[in-house]
Structures are given as C-alpha cells and as structure tokens.
Design a protein around this motif. Sequence first.
Motif, PDB file in Angstrom:
ATOM      1  N   CYS A 217     -29.473  75.077   4.813  1.00 46.28           N
ATOM      2  CA  CYS A 217     -28.229  74.644   4.792  1.00 46.28           C
ATOM      3  C   CYS A 217     -27.332  75.758   5.038  1.00 46.28           C
ATOM      4  N   VAL A 218     -27.578  76.912   4.623  1.00 47.30           N
ATOM      5  CA  VAL A 218     -26.670  78.203   4.753  1.00 47.30           C
ATOM      6  C   VAL A 218     -26.930  78.660   6.441  1.00 47.30           C
ATOM      7  N   ARG A 219     -27.936  78.384   6.932  1.00 47.38           N
ATOM      8  CA  ARG A 219     -28.149  78.915   8.199  1.00 47.38           C
ATOM      9  C   ARG A 219     -27.124  77.815   9.115  1.00 47.38           C
ATOM     10  N   LEU A 220     -27.140  76.500   8.820  1.00 40.19           N
ATOM     11  CA  LEU A 220     -26.092  75.570   9.545  1.00 40.19           C
ATOM     12  C   LEU A 220     -24.777  76.092   9.177  1.00 40.19           C
ATOM     13  N   ASP A 221     -24.410  76.293   7.993  1.00 37.42           N
ATOM     14  CA  ASP A 221     -23.051  76.844   7.666  1.00 37.42           C
ATOM     15  C   ASP A 221     -22.499  77.730   8.659  1.00 37.42           C
ATOM     16  N   ASN A 222     -23.538  78.855   8.519  1.00 36.99           N
ATOM     17  CA  ASN A 222     -23.342  80.166   9.322  1.00 36.99           C
ATOM     18  C   ASN A 222     -23.084  79.946  10.951  1.00 36.99           C
ATOM     19  N   ALA A 223     -24.029  78.901  11.453  1.00 33.65           N
ATOM     20  CA  ALA A 223     -23.686  78.610  12.721  1.00 33.65           C
ATOM     21  C   ALA A 223     -22.386  77.969  12.994  1.00 33.65           C
TER      22      ALA A 223
ATOM     23  N   LEU B 183     -17.503  66.122   7.780  1.00 34.39           N
ATOM     24  CA  LEU B 183     -18.772  64.981   7.847  1.00 34.39           C
ATOM     25  C   LEU B 183     -19.684  65.616   8.617  1.00 34.39           C
ATOM     26  N   LEU B 184     -19.499  66.374   9.656  1.00 33.84           N
ATOM     27  CA  LEU B 184     -20.402  66.802  10.573  1.00 33.84           C
ATOM     28  C   LEU B 184     -21.587  67.765   9.679  1.00 33.84           C
ATOM     29  N   ALA B 185     -20.746  68.559   8.723  1.00 33.59           N
ATOM     30  CA  ALA B 185     -21.778  69.414   8.087  1.00 33.59           C
ATOM     31  C   ALA B 185     -22.430  68.708   6.928  1.00 33.59           C
ATOM     32  N   SER B 186     -21.810  67.683   6.079  1.00 31.71           N
ATOM     33  CA  SER B 186     -22.328  67.059   5.099  1.00 31.71           C
ATOM     34  C   SER B 186     -23.405  66.186   5.582  1.00 31.71           C
ATOM     35  N   GLU B 187     -23.104  65.419   6.630  1.00 33.78           N
ATOM     36  CA  GLU B 187     -24.412  64.456   7.121  1.00 33.78           C
ATOM     37  C   GLU B 187     -25.710  65.302   7.605  1.00 33.78           C
ATOM     38  N   THR B 188     -25.199  66.553   8.062  1.00 39.73           N
ATOM     39  CA  THR B 188     -26.487  67.196   8.738  1.00 39.73           C
ATOM     40  C   THR B 188     -27.028  67.876   7.563  1.00 39.73           C
ATOM     41  N   LYS B 189     -26.433  68.453   6.588  1.00 35.58           N
ATOM     42  CA  LYS B 189     -27.108  68.630   5.271  1.00 35.58           C
ATOM     43  C   LYS B 189     -28.075  67.716   4.652  1.00 35.58           C
ATOM     44  N   ASN B 190     -27.352  66.478   4.688  1.00 32.73           N
ATOM     45  CA  ASN B 190     -28.317  65.368   4.117  1.00 32.73           C
ATOM     46  C   ASN B 190     -29.487  64.989   4.807  1.00 32.73           C
TER      47      ASN B 190
ATOM     48  N   HIS C 282     -34.952  64.631   4.414  1.00 31.13           N
ATOM     49  CA  HIS C 282     -35.732  64.421   5.436  1.00 31.13           C
ATOM     50  C   HIS C 282     -36.538  65.863   5.596  1.00 31.13           C
ATOM     51  N   ARG C 283     -36.114  67.034   5.179  1.00 33.95           N
ATOM     52  CA  ARG C 283     -36.468  68.274   5.409  1.00 33.95           C
ATOM     53  C   ARG C 283     -36.665  68.599   6.870  1.00 33.95           C
ATOM     54  N   TYR C 284     -35.740  68.233   7.460  1.00 31.76           N
ATOM     55  CA  TYR C 284     -35.302  68.648   8.771  1.00 31.76           C
ATOM     56  C   TYR C 284     -35.061  70.094   8.873  1.00 31.76           C
ATOM     57  N   ASN C 285     -35.606  70.609  10.106  1.00 29.38           N
ATOM     58  CA  ASN C 285     -34.944  72.006  10.406  1.00 29.38           C
ATOM     59  C   ASN C 285     -33.484  71.881  10.912  1.00 29.38           C
TER      60      ASN C 285
ATOM     61  N   GLU D 290     -31.846  72.713  13.289  1.00 32.78           N
ATOM     62  CA  GLU D 290     -31.771  72.281  14.812  1.00 32.78           C
ATOM     63  C   GLU D 290     -32.148  70.581  15.021  1.00 32.78           C
ATOM     64  N   TRP D 291     -32.815  70.455  14.354  1.00 40.15           N
ATOM     65  CA  TRP D 291     -33.245  68.899  14.426  1.00 40.15           C
ATOM     66  C   TRP D 291     -32.510  68.245  13.758  1.00 40.15           C
ATOM     67  N   ALA D 292     -31.885  68.487  12.603  1.00 42.87           N
ATOM     68  CA  ALA D 292     -30.974  68.090  11.910  1.00 42.87           C
ATOM     69  C   ALA D 292     -29.728  67.826  12.609  1.00 42.87           C
ATOM     70  N   ILE D 293     -29.303  68.828  13.171  1.00 36.64           N
ATOM     71  CA  ILE D 293     -27.430  68.839  13.969  1.00 36.64           C
ATOM     72  C   ILE D 293     -28.007  68.098  15.134  1.00 36.64           C
ATOM     73  N   THR D 294     -29.043  68.056  15.782  1.00 38.56           N
ATOM     74  CA  THR D 294     -29.305  67.209  17.018  1.00 38.56           C
ATOM     75  C   THR D 294     -29.306  65.845  16.732  1.00 38.56           C
ATOM     76  N   THR D 295     -29.874  65.380  15.602  1.00 38.60           N
ATOM     77  CA  THR D 295     -30.089  64.008  15.067  1.00 38.60           C
ATOM     78  C   THR D 295     -28.359  63.425  14.770  1.00 38.60           C
ATOM     79  N   GLN D 296     -27.825  64.139  14.098  1.00 36.94           N
ATOM     80  CA  GLN D 296     -26.402  63.861  13.593  1.00 36.94           C
ATOM     81  C   GLN D 296     -25.519  63.712  14.728  1.00 36.94           C
ATOM     82  N   GLY D 297     -25.768  64.489  15.678  1.00 35.34           N
ATOM     83  CA  GLY D 297     -25.038  64.723  16.903  1.00 35.34           C
ATOM     84  C   GLY D 297     -25.374  63.459  17.889  1.00 35.34           C
ATOM     85  N   GLN D 298     -26.552  62.828  17.814  1.00 39.91           N
ATOM     86  CA  GLN D 298     -26.896  61.476  18.588  1.00 39.91           C
ATOM     87  C   GLN D 298     -26.129  60.538  17.984  1.00 39.91           C
ATOM     88  N   VAL D 299     -26.201  60.422  16.589  1.00 34.48           N
ATOM     89  CA  VAL D 299     -25.323  59.228  15.894  1.00 34.48           C
ATOM     90  C   VAL D 299     -23.918  59.094  16.177  1.00 34.48           C
TER      91      VAL D 299
END
Length: 585
Positions: free
Chosen positions: A53-59, A97-104, A109-112, A114-123
């Motif tokens: 989650c920290v890695r996502l926030d940094n990106a 919402l982009l950050a919070s839904e991706t962190k969810n 689901h224990r997505y990495n 990259e997988w999480a942000i790709t999935t949320q982007g598709q939504v």
Amino acid sequence: MEQKETDNVTAVMALHGKGVAKGIAIGQAVIMGAALLEVSHHLIAPEDIESECVRLDNALRAVFNDLEYIKNNLPADAPIELAPLLTVHSLLVADPLLASETKNLIRHHRYNAEWAITTQGQVLSKQFSQMEDEYLRERASDVNQVIERVLSFLSGVKSFDLKSIQTEQVTDLPFIVVAHDISPADMLNLRDKHFGAFVTDAGGPTSHTAIVARSMHVPAVVGMKNVRSLVKDRDLMIVDGEAGLVIVNPSPLILSQYCRLQKQYETEREFLLLQKDAPAVTVDGVHIELEANIELPEEAKLALEMGATGIGLYRSEFLFMNREQLPSEDEQYEAYSSVLKTMGNKPVTIRTLDIGSDKNLNDEATVAVNPALGLRAVRYCLAHPEMFLTQLRALLRASVHGRLRILIPMISHMHEVFAVKQYLEQAQNELMAEGYSINDNIELGAMVEIPAIAIAIEPFLKELDFVSIGTNDLIQYTLAVDRVDDEVVNLYDSVHPAVLRLIHMTIQAGDKAGKHVAVCGEMAGDVLYTRLLLGLGLKSFSMHPQHIPDIKQIVRHAHTNVLRTKVAKTLNHAIAIDLDEVNAS
C-alpha cells in the motif's frame, strides 16, 4: 485489413480507423510501449500488504508531482490545450477513491500493487466507456493513461523513450508514433521531435490525442483497435488523417502516389489558409456564417486562426468532469469570459451542462435502463437547480465581455424553456442585487436534437432567440439507432429523408420567424454534406475549427438557388438522397 501483392511483390497492409486530424504523413514507425499490457500480476504475502500500500501511495504521489511539474513548466510554444488536459490527469491520480479502492484490492485480495491499480483502472474505464455522451465516453482513455503512468512508476520502466530511438534514426523521414494510446504528457515530449503523425489503437474524435493532434496540425488516425500489434519498429508507413487510412510498407507505386498527394494537400492547405479572412459568400451572394465548435477555452484562438466568424458551440462539460468537486462560479466565470474576450465582438454560443444519467458528477454511478432517454442534459440541470443556477450566474457575469448566446441541450417540452427562463431571471436578479453588471443582449437558444422539437418548432421559436440543430443526436433519435453500437451502426444514416425533412422544417420555420438557425453536429464540418445543407437553406454552420477552410472553399463556389432546386426535387421524389447528384457541379 487488406493484404495484397503489388507488381514488385511488396506486401501492403492497409488499416482503417477514425481520421481525427487531417493531413498526409509518410515516415517510419516507432512503437510506444504499454505498461498496462506488460506488468506482472501476482499475489503477495499477508505480511507485505501494508508495504505494498505504501508502494502504491508513493507511485501515486510521484505521478501527481511529475504531472504538476510538467504542467507548471510548459514551454511557451506548447499546444494551448496541454495545460488543462494535464490538470485532468492530475485530478484523476489525486482522487482519494482511486487510492482507497485500489488499497481494498491489495488488502482483501492480496493483489500486488500493479495488479490492483490495473483492476481498479478497468472498473473506472468501463464506467466511462458505457456512457452515452461521446465526449464523456472518451474520458476512459484518460483513466487508462493515468493508470499507465502509475504502472510505469511502480515498475521503474518508462513506457516510451524516444531519445534512444532517435539516436538510431537512419533516414530523414519523420517518425510515425504507433501506440495503444498517448497521454498529454507523452505528447509534450514528442513536441520537439522529428515526428509526423499519431496512430493509436484507442481514442475517438473527442479524445485528448485527437484534440492535441489537431492543435499541433499533425495527422492522426485513432480507434484502430490492434494497430500496435500489427506494426513493427521501422516499418514504412503512410498516414492519411482525412480518410482514416494507414498503409504499412507501401509499394513504390503507392508511395509515389501518396508523395504527390502529400504535396498537393500541403499546397491546397496553404492556399485555403490564405483565404481564411475572405468572406464566406456563395456565387449568388448569400452570406454564410462559419463558426467553431470547441471543448476548451484555449481553442478559441485556433478558431480565430481558421477564420471562424464566432463560436457556434462551446461544450461546458469539460469544466465539470474528472474532478472531486463541481467547478465554482468564479472558475466557470473565468473560463467563459476567457472565450468571450478572445472572440471580441464575434458571437459565442455556450451550451449549458450536457451530461447523461448514467453517471453523476460526484462519480457516484447510477442505474439507468436507457441513459440516452433518461435524466440528462437540461433534465439533469433542472433536477439540480443549485448547480444550474451557479452555471447561469457565471454565464451572466461573463456576458459583459462579449456577445453571449446561451444554448440549452435536449429541450423537448415548452415547460423546460419556461423553467430555464425562470432560473435565468432569478440568477439575473441575484447578480444585480449584488452589484454585478450584465449584458442586456444575451440570446437564449435550444438544441434541436429530439424529433419532437423539430416537428413542433414554431411555439419554441416564439420563446427562443435561436436554435442549433445537433445532427448527431437528431439522427440517433429519429432512426432509433445507437451510433456507437457496432451491430446497428450501418443503420445510422445522415441523409435519411426523415432526418433531412426535420432539418429542412426547422430551417424554414426559423427563416419565417426571423430566428437564427445553425447546425453544430458532425454534418456541418463534413464537406460531403455542405452543398446538401446549403440546399436545405442553412446559413450558419458550426464545426471543428480545422474544417472551416475546406467548408468555406465549397461555400464560395456554391450557388444556393441551384442547390435548393436540386435538394427540393430529391426530398419530394426520393426515398433515398442522391448525394452525388447534389454535389455534382
């Protein structure tokens, strides 16, 4: 796609897409990578969830800072549209919402990352792509571009590096950039490079790639679906931005033909631009107004450069989309007044918010059985009076800076006209009480895009100062055809007699009532229909600024009396319109 063998056994591949920026380019392909298609997707260990989650926030933070830096350090000669487009991307990546839904997705689901942000982007992309409004639908591309940029930061690999390719350049030919999609930031990086055209899998006429390409006068073909997978680096390419055609590895014969066409196009373009200040007057002395459609305030300058006699349609949706909060009255006032000031004494038609019922402005998705027939445009505005009043107040305040026309979309009932007038009166009274000045000559008009208003146009004209025919929706509603549905798009017919009779009825009624009638749909900027519309009696066209020189050239060589006779004969005696007969000299 077409494969064929030429006389010298050179393989030719012809690909078709949507031409969104005119011109012909000949060059060598450069493939832009797509991080979205290449990142690894895997499950992470429970103990790694928080660090991911920290890695996502940094990106996300890095992307936001990078976009803000680019926007704040734009060179003086950068395309004027880039700053607001970069702002859209900054707002998207900063959306909580982009950050919070991706962190969810990471936590549950224990997505990495990259997988999480790709999935949320598709939504998010799917929500936009299902919208009825073409402009809003194109914002799915913005979501994908932002996700691409985040993925690049997460992986530490840039999706596109033109510098390394440029050092290997072996010919004097320009680069043809081939990509799944191109973000505004990447387009800025291309600005100083030796490139000649954009070709993308994604996008449409209102995508940001198309908007900036037209501003940069660079040919572009978009919506090609799989061009990136079919073309290789260094392939010789021809891009015809008007025909929406891309030819890969052409034979010498085809190449020589397009070299001649390229020179011919450039010569003709130079001549047309020299005529930009010439009046649009037909052979028999009829003055025709050629106005511009714009999406961004900055595009008003391009309209003037192309010889526009005014702004026939300024779509205000851009101010409202891809943001957490609605634009304030002051922010809207600045945007509207900027266009009015730029255009001086030329009329500026600003359309009030035109948004569909399939998505609210606060990003809260709603369910609509048929968004095209639901709570959209003026219906939405009247259902949200506080928001509508804010826009009307901003418009009235801006009116002192020029000749303002307010255009209301999707009117179908007289009570909607009366309701809009009441809100305008309320806004005016509030502003005058607060000491603001307001122009006394503001015009109020309505879009004619529902058959009902065209059929019963007379009472509407008594209450309105002008009408503008939106042919895109008028055709769609008249023929009950969704123009973006591939399964029925063949039934979408711009010259169906029923559609043309509705246009003709509206123009005739406007002439009789002494009211201004314009066409601002795609037909107005298509040279194929110019003579037809002139024959129907149209005297005011509104189109993308770059189409104005071509339309003016046809107008200046047209004879309206001859065209009216031809069109009248076709309308009265045919079930199908013969465009060849109308366009014959």
